[in-house]
Motif scaffolding. Structure first.
Motif, PDB file in Angstrom:
ATOM      1  N   UNK A 107      54.647   7.124 -43.579  1.00 45.75           N
ATOM      2  CA  UNK A 107      53.234   7.509 -43.581  1.00 45.75           C
ATOM      3  C   UNK A 107      53.140   8.871 -44.244  1.00 45.75           C
ATOM      4  N   UNK A 108      52.461   8.912 -45.390  1.00 45.51           N
ATOM      5  CA  UNK A 108      52.274  10.143 -46.151  1.00 45.51           C
ATOM      6  C   UNK A 108      50.784  10.460 -46.239  1.00 45.51           C
ATOM      7  N   UNK A 109      50.482  11.738 -46.504  1.00 42.52           N
ATOM      8  CA  UNK A 109      49.098  12.150 -46.732  1.00 42.52           C
ATOM      9  C   UNK A 109      48.990  12.839 -48.083  1.00 42.52           C
ATOM     10  N   UNK A 110      47.751  13.084 -48.492  1.00 41.86           N
ATOM     11  CA  UNK A 110      47.508  13.817 -49.734  1.00 41.86           C
ATOM     12  C   UNK A 110      47.386  15.313 -49.496  1.00 41.86           C
ATOM     13  N   UNK A 153      40.310   8.572 -45.027  1.00 41.10           N
ATOM     14  CA  UNK A 153      39.981   9.075 -43.704  1.00 41.10           C
ATOM     15  C   UNK A 153      38.558   9.636 -43.655  1.00 41.10           C
ATOM     16  N   UNK A 154      37.936   9.476 -42.479  1.00 37.84           N
ATOM     17  CA  UNK A 154      36.662  10.131 -42.211  1.00 37.84           C
ATOM     18  C   UNK A 154      36.854  11.387 -41.365  1.00 37.84           C
ATOM     19  N   UNK A 155      38.089  11.667 -40.987  1.00 37.75           N
ATOM     20  CA  UNK A 155      38.401  12.786 -40.093  1.00 37.75           C
ATOM     21  C   UNK A 155      37.972  14.114 -40.714  1.00 37.75           C
ATOM     22  N   UNK A 156      37.255  14.982 -39.960  1.00 41.61           N
ATOM     23  CA  UNK A 156      36.833  16.286 -40.514  1.00 41.61           C
ATOM     24  C   UNK A 156      38.047  17.114 -40.933  1.00 41.61           C
ATOM     25  N   UNK A 157      37.997  17.658 -42.119  1.00 39.48           N
ATOM     26  CA  UNK A 157      39.159  18.379 -42.647  1.00 39.48           C
ATOM     27  C   UNK A 157      39.419  19.700 -41.940  1.00 39.48           C
ATOM     28  N   UNK A 158      38.429  20.218 -41.188  1.00 38.87           N
ATOM     29  CA  UNK A 158      38.619  21.500 -40.507  1.00 38.87           C
ATOM     30  C   UNK A 158      39.008  21.334 -39.038  1.00 38.87           C
ATOM     31  N   UNK A 178      43.219  13.889 -46.432  1.00 38.59           N
ATOM     32  CA  UNK A 178      42.021  13.068 -46.570  1.00 38.59           C
ATOM     33  C   UNK A 178      42.347  11.585 -46.677  1.00 38.59           C
ATOM     34  N   UNK A 179      43.604  11.261 -47.003  1.00 33.71           N
ATOM     35  CA  UNK A 179      44.021   9.862 -47.086  1.00 33.71           C
ATOM     36  C   UNK A 179      45.408   9.693 -46.472  1.00 33.71           C
ATOM     37  N   UNK A 180      45.687   8.495 -46.000  1.00 41.62           N
ATOM     38  CA  UNK A 180      47.022   8.116 -45.539  1.00 41.62           C
ATOM     39  C   UNK A 180      47.565   7.050 -46.475  1.00 41.62           C
ATOM     40  N   UNK A 181      48.809   7.199 -46.864  1.00 37.38           N
ATOM     41  CA  UNK A 181      49.507   6.173 -47.631  1.00 37.38           C
ATOM     42  C   UNK A 181      50.586   5.588 -46.727  1.00 37.38           C
TER      43      UNK A 181
END
Length: 232
Positions: A98-101, A75-80, A130-133
């Motif tokens: 759909x899982x994330x880290x 992902x490029x999405x801002x973490x904040x 930061x990522x999608x699985x």
């Protein structure tokens, strides 16, 4: 001559007496309090408190990913920035995960064709995504957006929906009613002062009433069923 010497002796004696009565410098300074002045204070002044942290960012450009089958997406999405994931897989006929880290690990768990919206990175202080699985058996689209894309509920008017969704509740409302005829599991999460409250967690048809804190967001988890949500 005798009278003159006597007068001189008297004058010398008076001078000595006057000199002995004058204040002589001691070399140790003067006590200010004895002169009616305040001595400098030795009390230290506390430093000012630090400024409050800047308000959290709430907006970011929409981000879209497409694929087919299983995939891991960076992902490029801002973490904040709080994010809202809309996932579409209209021709899927098997399990969808759909899982994330991040700490909000499991976002979607469904079977068959799917269309819905879930939130992520909404709780400050937690490990962001930061990522999608993705696990799927057909073509899919994952769209990440901010709060400006979410549907808004009108006070006193039922909002009809189907499946997973995130809704914006207006300011001034204090009460909500969730109603569904689904045979599956239904849950409603309410954002409240930086926390998440589970207001509804039912299996099968249900009508649930619960308080809401005015302008806020709610997440409906009911991918199998149709439902209505009313805030007043």
């Amino acid at each position: 001559m005798t009278r003159v010497r006597g007068r001189v002796a008297v004058l010398l004696l008076a001078g000595l007496v006057t000199a002995s009565c004058s204040v002589q410098p001691s070399g140790r300074g003067v006590i200010l309090g004895s002169l009616g002045l305040d001595a400098p204070s030795s009390t230290s002044v506390a430093p000012p408190p630090p400024p409050p942290p800047p308000p959290r960012r709430l907006e970011a450009p929409t981000e879209t990913h497409t694929g087919k089958g299983d995939a891991t997406v960076q992902l490029s999405w801002p973490t904040d920035v709080p994010g809202y994931l809309t996932f579409d897989c209209p021709r899927c006929d098997s399990n969808i995960f759909v899982h994330t880290d991040g700490d909000e690990n499991s976002l979607i768990n469904a079977i068959g064709a799917y269309h819905g919206t879930v939130w992520f990175n909404v709780t400050e202080g937690r490990d962001p995504s930061r990522t999608l699985t993705i696990t799927a058996n057909y073509s899919w689209t994952a769209t990440l957006s901010d709060h400006r894309t979410l549907p808004a509920v009108t006070a006193g008017k039922p909002y009809a929906g189907k499946g997973d969704a995130v809704l914006v509740l207006p300011a001034g409302v204090t009460h909500a009613t969730f109603k569904t005829g689904s045979r599956g599991n239904s849950a409603v999460w309410v954002q409240s002062g930086g926390t998440m409250d589970l207001a509804v967690n039912e299996i099968g048809a249900t009508t649930s009433d619960f308080p809401v804190p005015g302008r806020t967001l709610v997440e409906v988890q009911a991918y199998e069923g149709q439902w209505t949500f009313t805030a007043s």
